[in-house]
Design a protein around this motif. Structure first.
Motif, PDB file in Angstrom:
ATOM      1  N   LEU A   1       5.748 -10.011   8.646  1.00 32.28           N
ATOM      2  CA  LEU A   1       6.764  -8.916   8.204  1.00 32.28           C
ATOM      3  C   LEU A   1       6.735  -8.628   6.883  1.00 32.28           C
ATOM      4  N   GLU A   2       6.481  -7.188   6.509  1.00 30.48           N
ATOM      5  CA  GLU A   2       6.592  -6.668   4.971  1.00 30.48           C
ATOM      6  C   GLU A   2       7.639  -5.715   5.088  1.00 30.48           C
ATOM      7  N   CYS A   3       8.453  -5.943   4.005  1.00 29.65           N
ATOM      8  CA  CYS A   3       9.582  -5.075   3.756  1.00 29.65           C
ATOM      9  C   CYS A   3       9.471  -4.237   2.357  1.00 29.65           C
ATOM     10  N   ASN A   4       8.271  -3.858   2.092  1.00 31.21           N
ATOM     11  CA  ASN A   4       8.045  -3.336   0.742  1.00 31.21           C
ATOM     12  C   ASN A   4       9.106  -1.845   0.734  1.00 31.21           C
ATOM     13  N   ASP A   5       9.224  -1.083   1.729  1.00 35.46           N
ATOM     14  CA  ASP A   5      10.138   0.129   1.735  1.00 35.46           C
ATOM     15  C   ASP A   5      11.466  -0.323   1.418  1.00 35.46           C
TER      16      ASP A   5
ATOM     17  N   ASN B   1      -1.792  -0.690   4.038  1.00 42.29           N
ATOM     18  CA  ASN B   1      -1.415  -2.122   3.689  1.00 42.29           C
ATOM     19  C   ASN B   1      -0.371  -2.082   2.702  1.00 42.29           C
ATOM     20  N   SER B   2       0.117  -3.117   2.238  1.00 42.04           N
ATOM     21  CA  SER B   2       1.220  -3.191   1.350  1.00 42.04           C
ATOM     22  C   SER B   2       0.895  -2.790  -0.087  1.00 42.04           C
ATOM     23  N   GLY B   3      -0.505  -3.255  -0.612  1.00 41.51           N
ATOM     24  CA  GLY B   3      -0.801  -2.979  -1.868  1.00 41.51           C
ATOM     25  C   GLY B   3      -0.940  -1.564  -2.272  1.00 41.51           C
ATOM     26  N   THR B   4      -1.486  -0.737  -1.336  1.00 37.44           N
ATOM     27  CA  THR B   4      -1.862   0.591  -1.368  1.00 37.44           C
ATOM     28  C   THR B   4      -0.296   1.347  -1.567  1.00 37.44           C
ATOM     29  N   PHE B   5       0.853   0.696  -0.623  1.00 39.77           N
ATOM     30  CA  PHE B   5       1.990   1.187  -0.695  1.00 39.77           C
ATOM     31  C   PHE B   5       2.618   1.023  -1.876  1.00 39.77           C
ATOM     32  N   ASN B   6       2.411  -0.022  -2.529  1.00 44.72           N
ATOM     33  CA  ASN B   6       3.141  -0.297  -3.639  1.00 44.72           C
ATOM     34  C   ASN B   6       2.505   0.511  -5.010  1.00 44.72           C
ATOM     35  N   THR B   7       1.401   0.666  -4.837  1.00 40.70           N
ATOM     36  CA  THR B   7       0.424   1.482  -5.977  1.00 40.70           C
ATOM     37  C   THR B   7       0.774   3.015  -5.867  1.00 40.70           C
TER      38      THR B   7
END
Length: 978
Positions: free
Chosen positions: A890-894, A663-669
């Protein structure tokens, strides 16, 4: 002028006397005449005629007073007044008793009458004392300024009155002797005046007495004794000798005072009070020629054949002592039995007001009259010798040049060589003996070199080594001077004195010589002064049997006679050979100039130093051009280079691990943690390394890029060496990393993308990065599995057996990915077993590690393609980003990650650019200047970096011109001295 007046007065008086007194008888004897009358009467007696003395005495040719200038002495007028208590009371008493006035007038009448008759003959009889004119004080010739002769003439009575008043002169002469005792007191006063002024005529008023002073050299008071001509001439000569000796002492005192005054003036010059341009002496000009020749590489058959005195001898034979006696100072280091002369020392002796020494390459003067300066000079010579000697050697052929000036020194150039040894002792290099022989031969083979062969007289002559060497170099002895030292020890220890005579005469040696000398250089005590040694030497030879028995001649002993003989021989050799050497250098110069014109017609003749200066200016100009690089260019290069350096770490260690999370939270962490670790440990250091490498590349580009037609490849090696040395010395500022770390950490923490343009730029940056990684991955897969079917058919290529196994494994893994596109990055154990069994069923044996390696590349390519597809989807995601992707799948954390990386790169590049332009470029320029200054002082470095035929030809041409010009100036000065 006063003589002419006196003669005119005398003539008038005489004419009067001839008319009125012709009947006077003159039967009185000569000794009874008045002084003036007696001097005139000599013209009638040939027996009393004075012979003109020979004024050129034997001692005059050695007198320093021959051309002594006369200075007029100002004398205050002498007042002959009335002094009753001290001087003239006896005269008044005598006048009262014997009518003194008649005696005076009678004497005047007789003297005037005689002067009229014999004036011309008497004038011719007077000896020519013009050469002795300087003996008479100057004020005698100016006496007419103090005595008015015209007034005296008018005061005299007429001729008629004189004739009437003339007494009987015979009776007057008899009575005059009675007055001797009365005039004793008055004569003492007259003698005092005579001692100060010489013969002087004192005339008073008409009523006063007139006296004629006689010669004051007599011890008694007998003023009227008869003196022969020979006695007077002897007396005059004796007085002249005493006077000259007196003036000689005065002149010596003045010379001493002048020397002290000159010393004070020169000391003021040293302090910069008054600088004067002094003309170089002849020997200094010649020494400069030899210094230039010593640095000249004689590659054009032009050898150094100019004369110099080469001092050779066995070790501890006394070479250094002889040189110190000639130089009149203990200037060389000493050691008991140890080799102290480790390299040739060229000593230029010249005469000067002060006894000083200085090196060719130094302006410091050593006062040889002070012991502390002598000790400092000896220490400096020892340091220079040890510096010249290379590691692993004992002696060196490099020459130390020393100038010694002082009063009484003989002008010449001497070269002190290391002593010749017979055996190499411990601590010496094995080739020491051969090296000393080669150095000695190199100096002695000069056909115009004067060989001063030093032989120890206290040891057996058969033990000498140097005599054989000298005989080989000068078999006929045409330029060899043999010197026997320690003669005092030899006379004391040798049983047969005739053996010393045989040594001096060269009968015990096969060598021949121009002259043979015997000297004594002290009692063996190193603390003895030169003056004490000279006194001991003179005392020894005065009492030596060698001189008393005529075994040695007087001109063959003492170092003073030796120095005079060596100096005469040296200058004779110089005059005979210097013009021939100048002609040979003229021919060499013509050959070199012709060669330059044929090979380099459009280039200036720049020697190595001039070329170095030209290259130095070019390098400094190129360093300055670094500051003209635009900020945009710096930032673009820095940003691109830094991304190339950190892209692998960003993709492999930050992006890929974070992208595989659920998920995005884990990605950002995960991204934040890894970015923090990266910033704290690696990123600032990497950024500084990139900036330093970028500066080096730009500096190298400016240094090495061609400059078109103006480019001179002769400077390439020098520029490369300067660049490498400057880069090696340059260190980046230590505080740059700390300040950079804070800036980078703040940049990476910012996630706020302000506009759509930045969003699109981040997507474009991400796509470029992923495409570059995808391309690299495909290349790795191709190398792993070999060429595909197109390359095999078109380029006739084939796969290896290992590539075939990798290809089969790849195909099997791709089938598994097609079944599950959401497959994680790692294979499970059962999946590896399934793939291996499927391959074995087709006859392909595989290893589990091969399956893992192949899977890594296959999955990587699959992931990168998926990420690129995701970038296309995120192009329209800026609206959702502004709403924090709420109510959106859509999630664009990258994309946000790559925007953070991109912004950090831009800020870092800007910070590094500021450090470069504000600090590091200037520090690099300073390092370049220091390197150039070091290279300028290192002659060997310049010879190594500036090479080629062109450089060597220019070097030879410059040195030959310099030598020729100095030789021409020396020859001109030599002719002027003649």
């Amino acid at each position: 002028m006063w003589r002419a007046r006196r003669a005119a007065v005398a003539c008038e008086v005489c004419q009067s006397l001839v008319k009125h007194s012709s009947g006077i008888q003159r039967n009185f004897p000569l000794q009874k005449l008045h002084l003036v009358s007696r001097s005139i009467y000599r013209s009638h007696h040939p027996a009393l005629k004075l012979q003109r003395p020979q004024l050129r005495t034997s001692f005059q040719q050695f007198s320093s007073l021959t051309n002594l200038s006369l200075h007029k002495l100002k004398l205050s007028p002498i007042k002959y007044g009335y002094q009753p208590r001290r001087n003239f009371w006896p005269a008044r008493l005598a006048a009262r008793l014997l009518k003194l006035r008649y005696i005076i007038l009678g004497s005047a009448v007789g003297g005037g009458y005689t002067a009229k008759k014999t004036f011309d003959e008497w004038k011719d009889m007077i000896p020519d004392l013009s050469d002795y004119k300087w003996i008479v004080p100057d004020f005698i010739w100016e006496i007419d300024e103090y005595i008015d002769l015209e007034k005296i003439r008018k005061a005299l009575p007429s001729s008629e009155d004189l004739a009437k008043l003339a007494p009987d002169l015979d009776k007057l002469a008899e009575s005059f002797s009675l007055l001797k005792d009365f005039f004793t007191t008055g004569h003492k006063l007259v003698s005092e005046v005579i001692e100060a002024s010489g013969p002087l005529l004192l005339l008073g008023s008409p009523g006063e007495t007139a006296f004629r002073a006689t010669d004051h050299g007599s011890e008694s008071d007998k003023h009227y004794r008869k003196v022969s001509d020979k006695e007077k001439i002897d007396q005059l000569q004796e007085e002249l000798l005493h006077t000259q000796l007196k003036y000689q002492r005065i002149l010596e005192r003045l010379e001493k005072e002048n020397k002290e005054l000159r010393k004070l003036v020169l000391q003021k010059d040293d302090k910069g009070i008054h600088h004067r341009k002094l003309k170089k002496s002849l020997i200094d000009m010649y020494s400069e020629v030899l210094d230039v020749l010593s640095d000249y590489d004689a590659s054009y058959n032009t050898q150094d054949h100019l004369p110099r005195v080469v001092v050779v001898g066995d070790q501890s034979a006394g070479k250094t002592s002889v040189l110190e006696m000639i130089a009149q100072a203990r200037i060389f280091p000493r050691g008991s039995g140890e080799m102290m002369t480790r390299s040739p020392v060229k000593v230029t002796l010249s005469e000067g007001p002060h006894h000083v020494a200085l090196f060719k390459d130094s302006s410091r003067e050593f006062d040889l009259t002070k012991e502390e300066d002598l000790a400092a000079l000896r220490h400096e010579i020892e340091l220079r010798m040890r510096k010249n000697v290379k590691e692993g050697c004992t002696v060196s052929p490099e020459t130390i040049s020393l100038n010694v000036k002082g009063p009484g020194l003989q002008r010449m150039v001497l070269v002190d060589l290391p002593g010749v040894i017979n055996t190499v002792t411990s601590g010496m290099a094995p080739d020491t003996k051969e090296t000393i022989f080669s150095i000695s031969k190199a100096y002695m083979q000069n056909p115009n070199a004067i060989i001063l062969c030093i032989q120890d007289g206290s040891v057996d002559a058969e033990r000498s080594i140097v005599t054989d060497l000298v005989s080989q170099m000068d078999p006929h002895g045409r330029r060899t001077i043999f010197v026997l030292t320690k003669v005092d020890l030899a006379e004391k220890n040798v049983a047969s004195p005739s053996r010393i005579q045989q040594i001096i005469e060269g009968k015990l040696f096969p060598m021949k010589a121009l002259g043979y000398f015997a000297v004594v250089t002290g009692k063996g005590n190193s603390s003895e002064s030169i003056e004490a040694i000279r006194e001991y030497e003179e005392e020894f030879f005065q009492n030596s049997k060698l001189l008393k028995t005529s075994m040695l001649k007087a001109h063959q002993v003492t170092t003073r006679n030796l120095s005079l003989a060596v100096s005469d021989c040296f200058w004779k050799m110089v005059r005979e050979s210097v013009e021939q050497q100048a002609d040979s250098f003229k021919a060499t110069r013509f050959n070199l100039e012709t060669e330059w014109k044929n090979n380099y017609p459009r280039l200036r003749e720049l020697d190595r130093n001039e070329l170095f200066e030209k290259a130095k200016n070019e390098i400094l100009d190129e360093v300055i051009s670094l500051s003209q690089v635009t900020p945009k260019h710096w930032e673009e290069i820095l940003q691109q280079t830094l991304w190339e350096r950190v892209s692998t770490h960003v993709i492999e260690n930050i992006y890929l691990p974070a992208a595989q999370t659920m998920n995005s939270g884990t990605f950002n962490t995960t991204v934040d943690i890894k970015l923090k670790q990266w910033t704290d440990k690696q990123l600032p250091n990497k950024a500084v390394e990139v900036a330093w490498e970028t500066l080096q590349e730009e500096f190298s580009r400016f240094m090495t890029e061609p400059k078109g037609k103006e480019h001179d490849d002769i400077f390439d090696k020098l520029k490369e060496a300067v660049k490498e040395e400057s880069i090696k010395r340059h260190k980046w500022n230590d505080f740059a990393e700390d300040s950079l770390r804070v800036i980078q950490h703040n940049a990476l923490e910012d996630r706020s993308i302000s506009d759509k343009q930045q969003w699109d730029a981040a997507i474009y940056f991400m796509e470029e990065a992923l495409q570059a990684r995808l391309k690299d991955t495909e290349n790795a897969i191709e190398n792993m599995v070999g060429p595909d079917w197109k390359k095999r058919w078109l380029y006739w290529k084939s796969r290896t057996q290992e590539q075939g196994v990798h290809n089969e494994t790849k195909n099997e893994l791709e089938k598994m990915l097609k079944c599950n596109e959401e497959h994680p990055a790692y294979l499970a154990s059962d999946e590896i077993t399934t793939v291996r069994k499927n391959l074995e069923s087709r006859g392909v044996e595989v290893d589990p590690s091969l399956i893992k390696d192949t899977w890594h590349q296959v999955y990587r390519r699959h992931f990168l393609k998926t990420a690129l597809n995701h970038c296309n989807l995120c192009r329209r995601g800026f609206y959702y980003y502004q709403r924090h992707f709420i109510d959106s799948e859509l999630e664009c954390n990258d994309v946000v990650l790559f925007w953070r990386i991109q912004r950090m790169l831009a800020i870092t590049a800007n910070t590094l650019r500021q450090q470069l332009t504000n600090t590091e470029v200037r520090r690099l320029e300073k390092n370049v200047k220091e390197v150039l200054e070091d290279f300028a002082e290192d002659g060997e470095k310049k010879i190594k970096l500036l090479t080629g035929k062109r450089v060597q030809l220019a070097e030879d041409l410059k040195k030959v011109r310099e030598i020729q010009e100095k030789l021409d100036a020396f020859i001109e000065a030599l002719h002027q001295e003649k």
